[in-house]
Design a protein around this motif. Structure first.
Motif, PDB file in Angstrom:
ATOM      1  N   GLU A 154      -6.547 -29.070  27.705  1.00 10.13           N
ATOM      2  CA  GLU A 154      -5.618 -28.243  26.933  1.00 10.13           C
ATOM      3  C   GLU A 154      -5.243 -29.005  25.671  1.00 10.13           C
ATOM      4  N   PRO A 155      -5.796 -28.622  24.514  1.00 12.21           N
ATOM      5  CA  PRO A 155      -5.605 -29.406  23.286  1.00 12.21           C
ATOM      6  C   PRO A 155      -4.160 -29.510  22.836  1.00 12.21           C
ATOM      7  N   SER A 156      -3.309 -28.533  23.180  1.00 17.91           N
ATOM      8  CA  SER A 156      -1.925 -28.591  22.713  1.00 17.91           C
ATOM      9  C   SER A 156      -1.120 -29.676  23.413  1.00 17.91           C
ATOM     10  N   LEU A 157      -1.694 -30.336  24.419  1.00 16.88           N
ATOM     11  CA  LEU A 157      -1.022 -31.468  25.049  1.00 16.88           C
ATOM     12  C   LEU A 157      -1.102 -32.720  24.188  1.00 16.88           C
ATOM     13  N   ARG A 158      -1.959 -32.699  23.165  1.00 11.32           N
ATOM     14  CA  ARG A 158      -1.966 -33.790  22.198  1.00 11.32           C
ATOM     15  C   ARG A 158      -0.865 -33.557  21.179  1.00 11.32           C
ATOM     16  N   LYS A 159       0.013 -34.525  21.032  1.00 20.59           N
ATOM     17  CA  LYS A 159       1.143 -34.386  20.118  1.00 20.59           C
ATOM     18  C   LYS A 159       0.700 -34.334  18.658  1.00 20.59           C
ATOM     19  N   ASP A 160      -0.518 -34.785  18.389  1.00 22.88           N
ATOM     20  CA  ASP A 160      -1.021 -34.797  17.008  1.00 22.88           C
ATOM     21  C   ASP A 160      -1.995 -33.647  16.748  1.00 22.88           C
ATOM     22  N   LEU A 161      -1.902 -32.564  17.524  1.00 23.07           N
ATOM     23  CA  LEU A 161      -2.828 -31.450  17.337  1.00 23.07           C
ATOM     24  C   LEU A 161      -2.744 -30.872  15.927  1.00 23.07           C
ATOM     25  N   VAL A 162      -1.551 -30.768  15.373  1.00 22.25           N
ATOM     26  CA  VAL A 162      -1.421 -30.254  14.005  1.00 22.25           C
ATOM     27  C   VAL A 162      -2.221 -31.119  13.037  1.00 22.25           C
ATOM     28  N   GLU A 177      -4.366 -43.816  31.664  1.00 24.72           N
ATOM     29  CA  GLU A 177      -5.415 -44.686  31.114  1.00 24.72           C
ATOM     30  C   GLU A 177      -6.518 -43.863  30.470  1.00 24.72           C
ATOM     31  N   ALA A 178      -6.899 -42.750  31.123  1.00 27.61           N
ATOM     32  CA  ALA A 178      -7.936 -41.886  30.561  1.00 27.61           C
ATOM     33  C   ALA A 178      -7.447 -41.223  29.280  1.00 27.61           C
ATOM     34  N   ARG A 179      -6.184 -40.800  29.263  1.00 18.28           N
ATOM     35  CA  ARG A 179      -5.640 -40.149  28.069  1.00 18.28           C
ATOM     36  C   ARG A 179      -5.643 -41.109  26.878  1.00 18.28           C
ATOM     37  N   ALA A 180      -5.414 -42.386  27.151  1.00 15.00           N
ATOM     38  CA  ALA A 180      -5.370 -43.377  26.071  1.00 15.00           C
ATOM     39  C   ALA A 180      -6.735 -43.567  25.415  1.00 15.00           C
ATOM     40  N   GLN A 181      -7.799 -43.075  26.074  1.00 13.57           N
ATOM     41  CA  GLN A 181      -9.147 -43.231  25.533  1.00 13.57           C
ATOM     42  C   GLN A 181      -9.572 -42.052  24.653  1.00 13.57           C
ATOM     43  N   ASP A 182      -8.694 -41.075  24.446  1.00 10.82           N
ATOM     44  CA  ASP A 182      -9.038 -39.935  23.600  1.00 10.82           C
ATOM     45  C   ASP A 182      -9.351 -40.403  22.178  1.00 10.82           C
ATOM     46  N   LEU A 183     -10.234 -39.689  21.515  1.00  9.08           N
ATOM     47  CA  LEU A 183     -10.574 -39.997  20.130  1.00  9.08           C
ATOM     48  C   LEU A 183      -9.328 -40.073  19.250  1.00  9.08           C
ATOM     49  N   THR A 184      -9.302 -41.022  18.352  1.00  5.35           N
ATOM     50  CA  THR A 184      -8.193 -41.157  17.416  1.00  5.35           C
ATOM     51  C   THR A 184      -8.386 -40.208  16.246  1.00  5.35           C
ATOM     52  N   LEU A 185      -7.353 -40.067  15.434  1.00  4.58           N
ATOM     53  CA  LEU A 185      -7.458 -39.199  14.264  1.00  4.58           C
ATOM     54  C   LEU A 185      -8.538 -39.680  13.301  1.00  4.58           C
ATOM     55  N   ASP A 186      -8.620 -40.984  13.081  1.00  9.81           N
ATOM     56  CA  ASP A 186      -9.653 -41.506  12.183  1.00  9.81           C
ATOM     57  C   ASP A 186     -11.050 -41.230  12.731  1.00  9.81           C
ATOM     58  N   GLU A 187     -11.217 -41.399  14.047  1.00 13.92           N
ATOM     59  CA  GLU A 187     -12.526 -41.134  14.643  1.00 13.92           C
ATOM     60  C   GLU A 187     -12.888 -39.648  14.521  1.00 13.92           C
ATOM     61  N   ILE A 188     -11.919 -38.783  14.717  1.00 23.43           N
ATOM     62  CA  ILE A 188     -12.156 -37.348  14.564  1.00 23.43           C
ATOM     63  C   ILE A 188     -12.541 -37.022  13.126  1.00 23.43           C
ATOM     64  N   ARG A 189     -11.820 -37.603  12.169  1.00 24.14           N
ATOM     65  CA  ARG A 189     -12.119 -37.352  10.758  1.00 24.14           C
ATOM     66  C   ARG A 189     -13.557 -37.757  10.430  1.00 24.14           C
ATOM     67  N   ARG A 190     -13.971 -38.922  10.895  1.00 23.19           N
ATOM     68  CA  ARG A 190     -15.326 -39.406  10.603  1.00 23.19           C
ATOM     69  C   ARG A 190     -16.378 -38.557  11.314  1.00 23.19           C
ATOM     70  N   LEU A 191     -16.106 -38.163  12.535  1.00 25.69           N
ATOM     71  CA  LEU A 191     -17.048 -37.341  13.294  1.00 25.69           C
ATOM     72  C   LEU A 191     -17.269 -35.993  12.618  1.00 25.69           C
ATOM     73  N   VAL A 192     -16.174 -35.306  12.276  1.00 21.97           N
ATOM     74  CA  VAL A 192     -16.283 -33.980  11.669  1.00 21.97           C
ATOM     75  C   VAL A 192     -16.957 -34.067  10.300  1.00 21.97           C
ATOM     76  N   ALA A 207       3.142 -23.766  13.263  1.00 21.20           N
ATOM     77  CA  ALA A 207       2.684 -25.056  12.751  1.00 21.20           C
ATOM     78  C   ALA A 207       1.164 -25.116  12.705  1.00 21.20           C
ATOM     79  N   TRP A 208       0.508 -24.570  13.710  1.00 20.30           N
ATOM     80  CA  TRP A 208      -0.957 -24.553  13.703  1.00 20.30           C
ATOM     81  C   TRP A 208      -1.479 -23.727  12.527  1.00 20.30           C
ATOM     82  N   HIS A 209      -0.840 -22.597  12.304  1.00 20.51           N
ATOM     83  CA  HIS A 209      -1.252 -21.727  11.193  1.00 20.51           C
ATOM     84  C   HIS A 209      -1.057 -22.435   9.857  1.00 20.51           C
ATOM     85  N   GLU A 210       0.065 -23.087   9.698  1.00 17.83           N
ATOM     86  CA  GLU A 210       0.346 -23.794   8.451  1.00 17.83           C
ATOM     87  C   GLU A 210      -0.657 -24.915   8.219  1.00 17.83           C
TER      88      GLU A 210
END
Length: 325
Positions: free
Chosen positions: A70-78, A38-53, A108-111
């Protein structure tokens, strides 16, 4: 640019993208993560991150460090790296990781645009590394570091938390590690958090003795870069790499603060060790940056001159996984 009432200018955002961590480091999460699905589901979305940055960048932020948990546990880290790198105004995208997926994912992170990499390695002894983290992964992490260097990531750091009875007798191993590697080893004083008081009292170690040792062996101190973190950095002509010390208990540590933090659920941390956090997530539901910018410019006025660690007060920070240090 974001400037507080003490004329400190803030060009550096540390963005946590999850509180979850798969390591069980003794000084942080000895019993493992306390975050459920439940807590993991509350992580910022990609759109929210884009607007924040984007809003931070418009206010002068030039460096974003992606942290956890550990950020690499997010499947959308790239995708997160790519979004940060593509934001106008952002010059440097950095990542702090425990290295669990480093060897698998560094290409993938480098790319995607990763510029700088920090990897936590509290011991170069395989048995002690496993004792501290709960994982026998040191060899794979070292292979990932080597691959990062091959890819041309030229800003690579290894973070090690200084701890009595764990790694205080291993300084020669750490120095040997950077002898032929263009890597900066950063030794970080153990910090008191809400959940580690007994551990802190047993294992805290000041970095001043190491600075004295460095100077006695003709290491020279570097001037900090414009968007650098809080480390005091040292170099030696006979070493390819360098040594850094992060000493939050030292005098005037906070005087040059240049960074703000946002949690994985959209809370602004004016300091790592504050009692209260201010949520700005409700402002991230629109592409209009102005409300976020107004919020940040008002909030920065409330930043205090220093943390209260000297008074044994870590604020509401339970453990560092909740905001990434």
């Amino acid at each position: 640019m974001l400037t507080d009432s003490f004329d400190r200018r803030f060009s550096y955002l540390r963005l946590s993208v999850t509180e979850v961590c798969n390591f069980r480091c003794d000084y942080c999460l000895p019993d493992g993560t306390d975050c459920g699905a439940e807590a993991r589901a509350q992580d910022l979305t990609l759109d929210e991150i884009r607007r924040l940055v984007a809003a931070f960048a418009k206010l002068g932020t030039r460096k974003v460090r992606i942290t956890g948990g550990e950020p690499s546990l997010r499947k959308d880290l790239v995708d997160i790296i790519r979004i940060c790198k593509a934001t106008p105004g952002i010059e440097t995208v950095a990542l702090t990781t425990n290295g669990y997926r480093l060897a698998k994912d560094i290409d993938a992170w480098h790319e995607a645009g990763l510029d700088a990499l920090n990897v936590s390695i509290d011991s170069l002894d395989h048995a002690k590394f496993e004792l501290i983290t709960g994982h026998n992964k040191l060899q794979q992490i070292l292979q990932g570091l080597a691959r990062a260097a091959e890819l041309g990531i030229n800003n690579i750091k290894v973070n090690a938390v200084l701890m009595k009875h764990y790694n205080d007798d291993a300084m020669d191993d750490f120095f040997d590690f950077v002898k032929a590697r263009p890597i900066t080893l950063r030794l970080i004083e153990l910090m008191r958090t809400g959940d580690n008081e007994a551990f802190f009292n047993r294992h805290h170690l000041s970095g001043q003795a190491i600075i004295n040792q460095l100077k006695a062996n003709h290491w020279q101190e570097r001037l900090p870069g414009t968007h650098a973190g809080p480390a005091r950095e040292f170099w030696h002509p006979d070493y390819s790499g360098g040594i850094g010390l992060i000493m939050p208990y030292s005098k005037d540590f906070c005087n040059t603060c240049n960074r703000l933090r946002v949690s994985s659920q959209g809370a602004l941390f004016l300091c790592l060790f504050v009692d209260q956090h201010q949520s700005l997530r409700h402002l991230l539901q629109s592409d209009d940056s102005q409300p976020v910018m107004d919020f940040l410019q008002q909030a920065i006025k409330g930043k205090t001159i220093s943390h209260n660690l000297h008074q044994q007060n870590p604020g509401s920070t339970r453990q560092l996984a909740m905001i990434g240090g």
